[in-house]
Design a protein around this motif. Sequence first.
Motif, PDB file in Angstrom:
ATOM      1  N   GLU A 263       0.832  -1.208   0.000  1.00  0.00           N
ATOM      2  CA  GLU A 263       0.000   0.000   0.000  1.00  0.00           C
ATOM      3  C   GLU A 263       0.867   1.259   0.000  1.00  0.00           C
ATOM      4  O   GLU A 263       0.545   2.247  -0.683  1.00  0.00           O
ATOM      5  CB  GLU A 263      -0.944  -0.014   1.196  1.00  0.00           C
ATOM      6  CG  GLU A 263      -2.064  -1.049   1.056  1.00  0.00           C
ATOM      7  CD  GLU A 263      -3.053  -1.003   2.204  1.00  0.00           C
ATOM      8  OE1 GLU A 263      -4.224  -1.313   1.972  1.00  0.00           O
ATOM      9  OE2 GLU A 263      -2.633  -0.677   3.344  1.00  0.00           O
ATOM     10  N   ARG A 264       1.963   1.232   0.727  1.00  0.00           N
ATOM     11  CA  ARG A 264       2.863   2.392   0.710  1.00  0.00           C
ATOM     12  C   ARG A 264       3.489   2.561  -0.676  1.00  0.00           C
ATOM     13  O   ARG A 264       3.650   3.682  -1.175  1.00  0.00           O
ATOM     14  CB  ARG A 264       3.952   2.215   1.766  1.00  0.00           C
ATOM     15  CG  ARG A 264       4.936   3.379   1.826  1.00  0.00           C
ATOM     16  CD  ARG A 264       6.001   3.162   2.886  1.00  0.00           C
ATOM     17  NE  ARG A 264       7.050   4.170   2.804  1.00  0.00           N
ATOM     18  CZ  ARG A 264       8.163   4.158   3.531  1.00  0.00           C
ATOM     19  NH1 ARG A 264       8.362   3.181   4.418  1.00  0.00           N
ATOM     20  NH2 ARG A 264       9.080   5.109   3.393  1.00  0.00           N
ATOM     21  N   LEU A 266       2.114   1.673  -3.456  1.00  0.00           N
ATOM     22  CA  LEU A 266       1.070   2.199  -4.342  1.00  0.00           C
ATOM     23  C   LEU A 266       0.988   3.721  -4.263  1.00  0.00           C
ATOM     24  O   LEU A 266       0.674   4.381  -5.259  1.00  0.00           O
ATOM     25  CB  LEU A 266      -0.294   1.595  -3.987  1.00  0.00           C
ATOM     26  CG  LEU A 266      -0.666   0.277  -4.649  1.00  0.00           C
ATOM     27  CD1 LEU A 266      -2.033  -0.183  -4.171  1.00  0.00           C
ATOM     28  CD2 LEU A 266      -0.645   0.396  -6.161  1.00  0.00           C
ATOM     29  N   ASP A 267       1.255   4.268  -3.091  1.00  0.00           N
ATOM     30  CA  ASP A 267       1.276   5.728  -2.976  1.00  0.00           C
ATOM     31  C   ASP A 267       2.431   6.315  -3.779  1.00  0.00           C
ATOM     32  O   ASP A 267       2.329   7.435  -4.293  1.00  0.00           O
ATOM     33  CB  ASP A 267       1.414   6.146  -1.500  1.00  0.00           C
ATOM     34  CG  ASP A 267       0.166   5.825  -0.687  1.00  0.00           C
ATOM     35  OD1 ASP A 267      -0.926   5.747  -1.290  1.00  0.00           O
ATOM     36  OD2 ASP A 267       0.290   5.643   0.537  1.00  0.00           O
ATOM     37  N   HIS A 268       3.494   5.533  -3.899  1.00  0.00           N
ATOM     38  CA  HIS A 268       4.665   6.004  -4.652  1.00  0.00           C
ATOM     39  C   HIS A 268       4.473   5.824  -6.159  1.00  0.00           C
ATOM     40  O   HIS A 268       4.871   6.678  -6.948  1.00  0.00           O
ATOM     41  CB  HIS A 268       5.916   5.250  -4.192  1.00  0.00           C
ATOM     42  CG  HIS A 268       7.129   5.530  -5.024  1.00  0.00           C
ATOM     43  ND1 HIS A 268       7.808   6.727  -4.967  1.00  0.00           N
ATOM     44  CD2 HIS A 268       7.783   4.768  -5.955  1.00  0.00           C
ATOM     45  CE1 HIS A 268       8.818   6.698  -5.815  1.00  0.00           C
ATOM     46  NE2 HIS A 268       8.834   5.525  -6.429  1.00  0.00           N
ATOM     47  N   GLU A 269       3.896   4.688  -6.567  1.00  0.00           N
ATOM     48  CA  GLU A 269       3.707   4.409  -7.991  1.00  0.00           C
ATOM     49  C   GLU A 269       2.284   3.873  -8.208  1.00  0.00           C
ATOM     50  O   GLU A 269       2.087   2.681  -8.414  1.00  0.00           O
ATOM     51  CB  GLU A 269       4.758   3.413  -8.494  1.00  0.00           C
ATOM     52  CG  GLU A 269       4.984   2.191  -7.607  1.00  0.00           C
ATOM     53  CD  GLU A 269       5.993   1.216  -8.188  1.00  0.00           C
ATOM     54  OE1 GLU A 269       6.856   1.634  -8.956  1.00  0.00           O
ATOM     55  OE2 GLU A 269       5.873   0.023  -7.883  1.00  0.00           O
ATOM     56  N   PRO A 270       1.299   4.763  -8.169  1.00  0.00           N
ATOM     57  CA  PRO A 270      -0.112   4.338  -8.204  1.00  0.00           C
ATOM     58  C   PRO A 270      -0.555   3.668  -9.495  1.00  0.00           C
ATOM     59  O   PRO A 270      -1.573   2.969  -9.507  1.00  0.00           O
ATOM     60  CB  PRO A 270      -0.875   5.654  -7.985  1.00  0.00           C
ATOM     61  CG  PRO A 270       0.074   6.723  -8.395  1.00  0.00           C
ATOM     62  CD  PRO A 270       1.435   6.224  -8.044  1.00  0.00           C
ATOM     63  N   ARG A 301     -11.129  -0.337   0.191  1.00  0.00           N
ATOM     64  CA  ARG A 301     -10.329   0.850  -0.083  1.00  0.00           C
ATOM     65  C   ARG A 301      -9.636   0.740  -1.445  1.00  0.00           C
ATOM     66  O   ARG A 301      -9.624   1.705  -2.225  1.00  0.00           O
ATOM     67  CB  ARG A 301      -9.307   1.048   1.032  1.00  0.00           C
ATOM     68  CG  ARG A 301      -8.516   2.332   0.897  1.00  0.00           C
ATOM     69  CD  ARG A 301      -7.873   2.772   2.203  1.00  0.00           C
ATOM     70  NE  ARG A 301      -6.959   1.788   2.744  1.00  0.00           N
ATOM     71  CZ  ARG A 301      -7.167   1.121   3.872  1.00  0.00           C
ATOM     72  NH1 ARG A 301      -8.272   1.302   4.582  1.00  0.00           N
ATOM     73  NH2 ARG A 301      -6.274   0.251   4.316  1.00  0.00           N
ATOM     74  N   ARG A 305     -10.381   2.901  -4.959  1.00  0.00           N
ATOM     75  CA  ARG A 305      -9.282   3.613  -5.629  1.00  0.00           C
ATOM     76  C   ARG A 305      -9.109   3.145  -7.071  1.00  0.00           C
ATOM     77  O   ARG A 305      -8.743   3.939  -7.951  1.00  0.00           O
ATOM     78  CB  ARG A 305      -7.994   3.382  -4.838  1.00  0.00           C
ATOM     79  CG  ARG A 305      -6.821   4.217  -5.299  1.00  0.00           C
ATOM     80  CD  ARG A 305      -5.645   4.022  -4.353  1.00  0.00           C
ATOM     81  NE  ARG A 305      -4.493   4.832  -4.733  1.00  0.00           N
ATOM     82  CZ  ARG A 305      -3.343   4.832  -4.079  1.00  0.00           C
ATOM     83  NH1 ARG A 305      -3.199   4.081  -2.992  1.00  0.00           N
ATOM     84  NH2 ARG A 305      -2.335   5.593  -4.491  1.00  0.00           N
TER      85      ARG A 305
END
Length: 391
Positions: A263-264, A266-270, A301, A305
């Motif tokens: 999940e972290r 994904l925040d970097h490379e969504p 979640r 998204r």
Amino acid sequence: MDDAASAAHEDLYELFEIDSDSDADEIRTTLRATRKRWRQQTGSPDLERRRRAETWMDRIGRAEEVLLDPGARAEYDEALAAQSRAGASTPHSPRSASGASTNWGGRAEQYLGAEDPRNALRAAKRGTEVDPDDTTSWLMYTRAAEALEQYDDADFASAELLHRVPNVANLQYRADLLDRMGRPVDAEKFFRQAVQRDSGSAYLRARAAWAVLDQGRIDEAIAEAWSVVESFPDDEFPPRVLRVACARLREQKQPAEALSVAERLLDHEPDVDATLLEAVISVEALAEHGQSTVALSHSKRLFARYPDSEYTLTTMRFVTQKVFEAGGTDVAVEQAWALRDRFPADDFPPKLLWAACERFRGQNRPQQALQIGQRLLRARPGVDENMRQTV
């Protein structure tokens, strides 16, 4: 004359195994075949292989300029003859005991390019015997031995190559070889040495972290990989290490930790599907380990998204089913209706709702079963199963 004289330092006839009296058509055919073979490797992900292919493409271009131009070829032949009379030899083509000059490293490279590692190894070994400082022969020795799975020989040759030329490329090559041999402790050591010489390489730093990961020091590897990501946010390789770490965490039955990393990331490379896949697999693993309610929360979640992703839809179905199997009937029913409203043609929600009807009846909750049946019947009046459940 300068080009011909320069080319004469490398015997093009010997390099491409062309007879010195061959005509232009024969030379052109040989060079075309050689170009076709090496062009396929110019896009190789292996840096050393790609460099070698680019070197050969340059050689082919030079050979075409010299050997296919009658004037240039005549000058080249004259320069080559003068070089032979003077007893000169190239740095990597020393004279053998018989007095003949042979570019054993180049010949080994040709054999390897033709997918003939056995003869490549023989030629490379001969090259190192004739000239122990012939680095091309040592490199071909290593590659040929590895191709033949003669790893002790490959290990020896890569160590000798590094001893003679201790640069970043050879440090990386030795580290890569040791990694492929399943020696992550040694691989880490040489990756660290390479990083000391080139600290600006995201790839080398990430490979060092991967070697740590291969030793089972997962948390340490993850922390180091995140450090590389933060230093090189646009580099694609460090996130690969973190995705591998997710898989290792799941193997260690730590799906929650794997999901946290995914999940972290994904925040970097969504927009990277490979990272989304790691996230949904981790959610499913969480459900399989008895944490279906928590998994459902994460699944919702991710689905919110990425509502159009087949990954998140498949995971939502899977986790909803797991919640139902774990006894969370009301929660599963609520989620099934949400899926039914979002995807009216999907077969999964009705099937789960029919199963919920049967469970409610078995629990002496006929009113809840009737409500589901009636709602299904209104939505799909022509379906016999909806009618049966209602009745």
